[in-house]
Design an enzyme around this catalytic site. Structure first.
Site, PDB file in Angstrom:
ATOM      1  NE  ARG A 176      -3.678  -2.310  -0.058  1.00 33.35           N
ATOM      2  CZ  ARG A 176      -3.551  -3.375  -0.691  1.00 33.35           C
ATOM      3  NH1 ARG A 176      -2.479  -3.581  -1.537  1.00 33.35           N
ATOM      4  NH2 ARG A 176      -4.180  -4.539  -0.743  1.00 33.35           N
ATOM      5  CB  SER A 226      -9.108  -3.130   4.073  1.00 32.52           C
ATOM      6  OG  SER A 226      -9.492  -4.349   3.400  1.00 32.52           O
ATOM      7  CD  GLU A 296      -5.649  -0.526   2.509  1.00 33.84           C
ATOM      8  OE1 GLU A 296      -5.560  -1.657   3.505  1.00 33.84           O
ATOM      9  OE2 GLU A 296      -6.199  -0.818   1.584  1.00 33.84           O
TER      10      GLU A 296
HETATM   11  C1  LIG Z   1     -15.517  -1.959  -1.768  1.00 33.76           C
HETATM   12  C2  LIG Z   1     -14.317  -1.808  -1.709  1.00 33.76           C
HETATM   13  C3  LIG Z   1     -13.542  -2.703  -2.071  1.00 33.76           C
HETATM   14  C4  LIG Z   1     -11.806  -2.559  -2.251  1.00 33.76           C
HETATM   15  N1  LIG Z   1     -11.045  -3.690  -2.481  1.00 33.76           N
HETATM   16  C5  LIG Z   1      -9.847  -3.230  -2.646  1.00 33.76           C
HETATM   17  C6  LIG Z   1      -8.914  -4.113  -2.587  1.00 33.76           C
HETATM   18  O1  LIG Z   1      -9.233  -5.500  -2.886  1.00 33.76           O
HETATM   19  N2  LIG Z   1      -7.582  -3.839  -2.723  1.00 33.76           N
HETATM   20  C7  LIG Z   1      -6.896  -2.675  -2.590  1.00 33.76           C
HETATM   21  O2  LIG Z   1      -5.885  -2.380  -2.701  1.00 33.76           O
HETATM   22  N3  LIG Z   1      -8.005  -1.746  -2.396  1.00 33.76           N
HETATM   23  C8  LIG Z   1      -9.435  -1.806  -2.370  1.00 33.76           C
HETATM   24  N4  LIG Z   1     -10.107  -0.718  -2.050  1.00 33.76           N
HETATM   25  C9  LIG Z   1      -9.623   0.453  -1.650  1.00 33.76           C
HETATM   26  C10 LIG Z   1      -9.641   1.345  -2.809  1.00 33.76           C
HETATM   27  O3  LIG Z   1     -10.363   0.986  -4.052  1.00 33.76           O
HETATM   28  C11 LIG Z   1      -8.196   1.650  -3.470  1.00 33.76           C
HETATM   29  O4  LIG Z   1      -7.254   1.875  -2.640  1.00 33.76           O
HETATM   30  C12 LIG Z   1      -7.966   2.306  -4.941  1.00 33.76           C
HETATM   31  O5  LIG Z   1      -6.761   2.080  -5.543  1.00 33.76           O
HETATM   32  C13 LIG Z   1      -8.132   3.830  -4.630  1.00 33.76           C
HETATM   33  O6  LIG Z   1      -8.421   4.363  -5.826  1.00 33.76           O
HETATM   34  P1  LIG Z   1      -9.114   5.739  -5.842  1.00 33.76           P
HETATM   35  O7  LIG Z   1      -9.036   6.238  -7.383  1.00 33.76           O
HETATM   36  O8  LIG Z   1     -10.709   5.642  -5.439  1.00 33.76           O
HETATM   37  O9  LIG Z   1      -8.495   6.871  -4.847  1.00 33.76           O
HETATM   38  P2  LIG Z   1      -8.862   7.888  -3.934  1.00 33.76           P
HETATM   39  O10 LIG Z   1      -9.641   7.149  -2.843  1.00 33.76           O
HETATM   40  O11 LIG Z   1      -9.495   8.855  -4.912  1.00 33.76           O
HETATM   41  O12 LIG Z   1      -7.466   8.372  -3.287  1.00 33.76           O
HETATM   42  C14 LIG Z   1      -6.738   7.341  -2.765  1.00 33.76           C
HETATM   43  C15 LIG Z   1      -5.371   8.205  -2.702  1.00 33.76           C
HETATM   44  O13 LIG Z   1      -4.796   8.172  -3.785  1.00 33.76           O
HETATM   45  C16 LIG Z   1      -4.251   9.581  -4.145  1.00 33.76           C
HETATM   46  N5  LIG Z   1      -4.664   9.625  -5.839  1.00 33.76           N
HETATM   47  C17 LIG Z   1      -5.718   9.283  -6.590  1.00 33.76           C
HETATM   48  N6  LIG Z   1      -5.584   9.552  -7.645  1.00 33.76           N
HETATM   49  C18 LIG Z   1      -4.375  10.166  -7.845  1.00 33.76           C
HETATM   50  C19 LIG Z   1      -3.482  10.421  -9.133  1.00 33.76           C
HETATM   51  N7  LIG Z   1      -3.937  10.641 -10.286  1.00 33.76           N
HETATM   52  N8  LIG Z   1      -2.420  10.781  -8.724  1.00 33.76           N
HETATM   53  C20 LIG Z   1      -1.757  10.946  -7.450  1.00 33.76           C
HETATM   54  N9  LIG Z   1      -2.320  10.739  -6.467  1.00 33.76           N
HETATM   55  C21 LIG Z   1      -3.712  10.156  -6.584  1.00 33.76           C
HETATM   56  C22 LIG Z   1      -5.078  10.499  -3.537  1.00 33.76           C
HETATM   57  O14 LIG Z   1      -4.785  11.724  -3.204  1.00 33.76           O
HETATM   58  C23 LIG Z   1      -5.150   9.565  -2.147  1.00 33.76           C
HETATM   59  O15 LIG Z   1      -4.236   9.812  -1.249  1.00 33.76           O
HETATM   60  C24 LIG Z   1     -11.660  -0.971  -1.906  1.00 33.76           C
HETATM   61  C25 LIG Z   1     -12.511  -0.243  -1.684  1.00 33.76           C
HETATM   62  C26 LIG Z   1     -13.802  -0.517  -1.847  1.00 33.76           C
HETATM   63  C27 LIG Z   1     -14.803   0.816  -1.367  1.00 33.76           C
END
Ligand SMILES: Cc1cc2nc3c(=O)[nH]c(=O)nc-3n(C[C@H](O)[C@H](O)[C@H](O)COP(=O)(O)OP(=O)(O)OC[C@H]3O[C@@H](n4cnc5c(N)ncnc54)[C@H](O)[C@@H]3O)c2cc1C
Length: 303
Positions: A176, A226, A296
């Site tokens: 992560r 998570s 996380e």
């Molecule tokens: C139901 C559910 C299931 C999930 N299962 C998993 C799983 O199996 N495995 C897992 O790893 N995660 C899981 N997640 C968590 C999440 O989906 C991941 O961490 C995902 O990678 C976050 O992406 P996001 O675009 O939504 O980021 P955001 O939530 O929008 O941002 C997360 C972080 O990334 C940064 N960020 C986003 N985009 C950029 C960019 N373009 N450049 C620089 N920084 C950026 C943000 O500033 C922030 O710090 C789950 C979440 C949910 C709701």
């Protein structure tokens, strides 16, 4: 809100890509969060660069948002600029066995493009509800796969607006975490390297993983996945369950009964509810097992 700043953003992006006092509960999978002062939807690297320049000049803090699926935004919202890279920044192109995609492309869309091109290796990510940018930063992973294993290179922008392409071996991807996260780079685009596969096998793997998620995770409720990182040698969900916290509730926030590793929004949960619940969980797990649970989920705004 400052009219001069609004004018700067409107002139740069056009009014349809600029929102003022935008409720963040519309942009987080937790469905929680107060208003962001300025919410911007750039669609080119040039626009992103100019936004960063304006933020620097006007001394405005900014935050890069993907799909908000790993984020808890404060009830008071965010005093600053949200730069969302999502549908507005999500082109996907298949190049042989590689896929090039914009930071805003959803992992599910990339997995689907890979399947349609009979490319294997990205099935693990199809059910993670984030964007490519968020997944690179977090080194998202599931079911034995992680971004680390499939990334070829990532194109980023520094805080100064410099664009550079970093090869995978220099990305320092860990559990992560990544160089991108540590250096505070903004992800613009990435290339994923996959292998030629059999479309029926790819479909079968994706179906199996979807069934696993649906049966084990509380997908029927808003959440951010998570809530805590996996502590070495343990599973956060199991520790929370063993501490007797299954179904534990603070206001509208609850430790999921289906999967104790998830905090869910049972309806009208506030960020304060989630935060309070997380603190209680951390305290009880520490007390009973001597294990520190680290969030996380990312926090944005004042807590
Ligand atoms: C139901 C559910 C299931 C999930 N299962 C998993 C799983 O199996 N495995 C897992 O790893 N995660 C899981 N997640 C968590 C999440 O989906 C991941 O961490 C995902 O990678 C976050 O992406 P996001 O675009 O939504 O980021 P955001 O939530 O929008 O941002 C997360 C972080 O990334 C940064 N960020 C986003 N985009 C950029 C960019 N373009 N450049 C620089 N920084 C950026 C943000 O500033 C922030 O710090 C789950 C979440 C949910 C709701």
């Amino acid at each position: 809100m400052n009219q001069e700043i609004i004018k700067c953003f409107n002139d740069l992006l056009g009014e349809e890509k600029v929102r003022i006092s935008e409720p963040m509960n519309r942009h987080t999978t937790f469905r929680i969060g107060g208003p962001a002062d300025y919410f911007l939807l750039p669609s080119t690297a040039e626009e992103v660069k100019k936004i960063l320049e304006i933020c620097k000049e006007k001394e405005l803090p900014y935050f890069i948002l993907g799909n908000g699926s790993n984020l808890l935004v404060s009830d008071e919202g965010y005093c600053g600029v949200i730069i969302q890279l999502y549908r507005n920044y999500g082109g996907i192109t298949v190049e042989g066995t590689n896929i090039r995609a914009g930071a805003g492309a959803l992992l599910s869309q990339i997995a689907s493009a890979a399947k349609n091109a009979s490319l294997t290796g990205f099935e693990f990510a199809g059910g993670i509800p984030g964007t490519l940018g968020g997944a690179v930063v977090m080194n998202a992973g599931a079911y034995g796969g992680e971004m680390k294993n499939v990334l070829k290179e990532v194109t980023v922008m520094t805080e100064q607006g410099e664009i550079m392409t970093i090869p995978a071996e220099k990305l320092e991807m860990g559990y992560r975490t990544s160089l991108v996260k540590k250096a505070g780079y903004l992800v613009l685009e990435a290339v994923i390297s996959l292998k030629a596969g059999d479309v029926e096998e790819i479909k079968a793997i994706m179906k199996d993983l979807t069934e696993k998620r649906v049966s084990k995770q509380p997908l029927e409720y808003p959440s951010a996945g998570s809530t805590f990182k996996r502590p070495e040698g343990y599973f956060a969900g199991k520790l929370i369950m063993d501490a007797g916290l299954r179904g534990y509730q603070v206001g509208g926030a609850q430790v999921s009964e289906k999967h104790c590793g998830f905090v869910i929004n049972k309806g009208n949960a506030t960020a304060a509810d989630v935060c309070g619940l997380m603190k209680d969980v951390q305290e009880k797990v520490q007390e009973q097992f001597g294990v520190t649970l680290e969030p996380e989920v990312k926090f944005l705004g004042e807590f």
